[in-house]
Write a protein that holds these residues in place. Sequence first.
Motif, short mmCIF file in Angstrom:
data_model
loop_
_atom_site.label_atom_id
_atom_site.label_comp_id
_atom_site.label_asym_id
_atom_site.label_seq_id
_atom_site.Cartn_x
_atom_site.Cartn_y
_atom_site.Cartn_z
N VAL A 112 -19.66 -6.89 -0.11
CA VAL A 112 -18.50 -6.83 0.78
C VAL A 112 -17.24 -6.76 -0.08
N LEU A 113 -16.43 -5.72 0.15
CA LEU A 113 -15.17 -5.54 -0.57
C LEU A 113 -14.01 -5.89 0.35
N CYS A 114 -13.02 -6.56 -0.20
CA CYS A 114 -11.78 -6.86 0.52
C CYS A 114 -10.66 -6.79 -0.51
N HIS A 115 -10.16 -5.59 -0.73
CA HIS A 115 -9.21 -5.34 -1.81
C HIS A 115 -7.81 -5.09 -1.25
N GLY A 116 -6.86 -5.93 -1.67
CA GLY A 116 -5.48 -5.73 -1.25
C GLY A 116 -5.22 -6.01 0.21
N VAL A 117 -6.02 -6.87 0.82
CA VAL A 117 -5.89 -7.16 2.25
C VAL A 117 -5.35 -8.56 2.49
#
Length: 247
Positions: free
Chosen positions: A93-98
């Motif tokens: 799971v990616l959550c980049h810059g959120v």
Amino acid sequence: MVARQLDEQIGGRFPVGQRLRVLDVGMGRGAQALRLARAGHQVTGVEQDAKLIAAAREELAGEPEGIRERVRLVESDGRDTGVHFLPGSFDVVLCHGVLMHIEEPDPMLAGLARMLAPGGLLSLLVCNGDALAMRPGLSGDWAGALSAFDTTAHLPHPRTTSDDGEGPVRPGTDVRADRLSDLTATLAGIGAPLHTWYGVRVFTDTAKDEAQIPADVGTLLAVEERAGKTDPYRSVAALLHLCGVRG
């Protein structure tokens, strides 16, 4: 840098050639999602900005059919993953810059952790709340540097994109930053304890958008990559890339 770091973690955690189920929350224009789909993984991208998801669809339309079949795009807020997906549905799971745009990120993080299968990887890219005085200090803005020591409010750089080319930082908006110690505690509490972390943009954060790419860009990237995993340099990076693993 983020792509290199992510590949390092995926390569060290999963068997070579395994087709991973990837969820990219806040995917922007889909740069990271498409990169992983091209590598053979099944990718679901979530984005709430209609213009960004339209741009991602346009980019995807130009890909070969085999890659298009591996990508699913969902127009939604990343805080409601439980509405769209079953727990344990993803390996990565990616959550980049959120998180920098969310006032209270803990509920969202808990939801993302639930999406992970056991042993799954959670990849977060956040503003570094422990280094907010670096940019104004290096620029000679002493008043700005002094005020930055005791806050996690962050006035964004004029760049309009995050480090991995997505686009969460919008001009004219304030964003928030996270401290490593706080996120370490949060990840432990949601069952995806911190496995490793990197710094991103250690030396290049003050570069102007219009600055020319140097001829020795390969050396520049090597320096940033080395600094991003080496103390004390990584602790003063503009961004932190944290990797947690679902227990």
